[in-house]
Design an enzyme around this catalytic site. Sequence first.
Site: not given
Length: 303
Positions: A11-12, A70, A139, A143, A183, A266
């Site tokens: 996507f990016i 990415l 994750y 990173k 989204v 979350d």
Amino acid sequence: MRALVIGGNGFIGSALVPALQARGADVAVLDPGRPRADVDWRGVEFIAGSLADPVVTARALSGVDVVFHLASTTVPGTSNLDPVADVQGNLVATLGLLGAMRSAGVRRIVYFSSGGTVYGNPTVSPVPESHPLHPISSYGVVKVAIENYLRMYQQLGDLDPVILRPSNPYGPRQSTAGVQGAVAAFLGAAARGEPVSIWGDGEVVRDYIYIDDLVELAATAGLSQEVGVFNVGSGEGHSLNALVAMVSDVVGRPLAVEYQAGRAFDVRRVVLDVGAARRGFAWSPHTSLREGLAATWRALAPP
């Protein structure tokens, strides 16, 4: 200027490629997937292969001036299921890339980290880049580890890294499968006439950045001489409940919501301080959430 976009089929990455071309860069893509059909790949060298393959990676780096990294084999919602695979697929593979870059004499790399996971549950809002890093998902842990290796190689004089910490990117062509990206998941559910699933009470707050604003900064940063760490977001926070209400307004009908049990990984609230990016690159996000939702909905469900 030759740029290699690792994960350029995603996507990016697929939005970044034309942004780089518009700035006059010669672009190559390294990605294991078949070239997506909704992108114009003319003028792009598409190298089908895995970052974990040292032979393919070395070939892809030939003649390259800047690398945009990415690629990721996990998302926050899946990384804790198998942290060993997360480390092997992302940290180990990236260390192989950095070693290959050093061997090839390629110094410049733009690494897409995560503004939504590396800080954990922040103690201030908006969150500056100087905030302590306390990720609560594998994750985010991976990173942060990659960021630290990039800083190490910078200190050793081998690399000139730019670390970007994007918030929550969204926009046309993002997958609506619901694995990552509220989204896209909400708009996809609206297009299919299905209810929206929310983990927790819906009061989790996120910073959403439209894809065009993100790739504008990424391309500018990569083709500059700047190094350092930069948050990339809108600087504004919206709860999931507020997002549902805005999506309902954009699509013209209310969305049914199914609330699920909250998830421990979350983060409750993340809104990014983007002052460093504004100062370093004379950049600012131009697209409001309402405008971005409308543009994404038009692309997903044209009249």
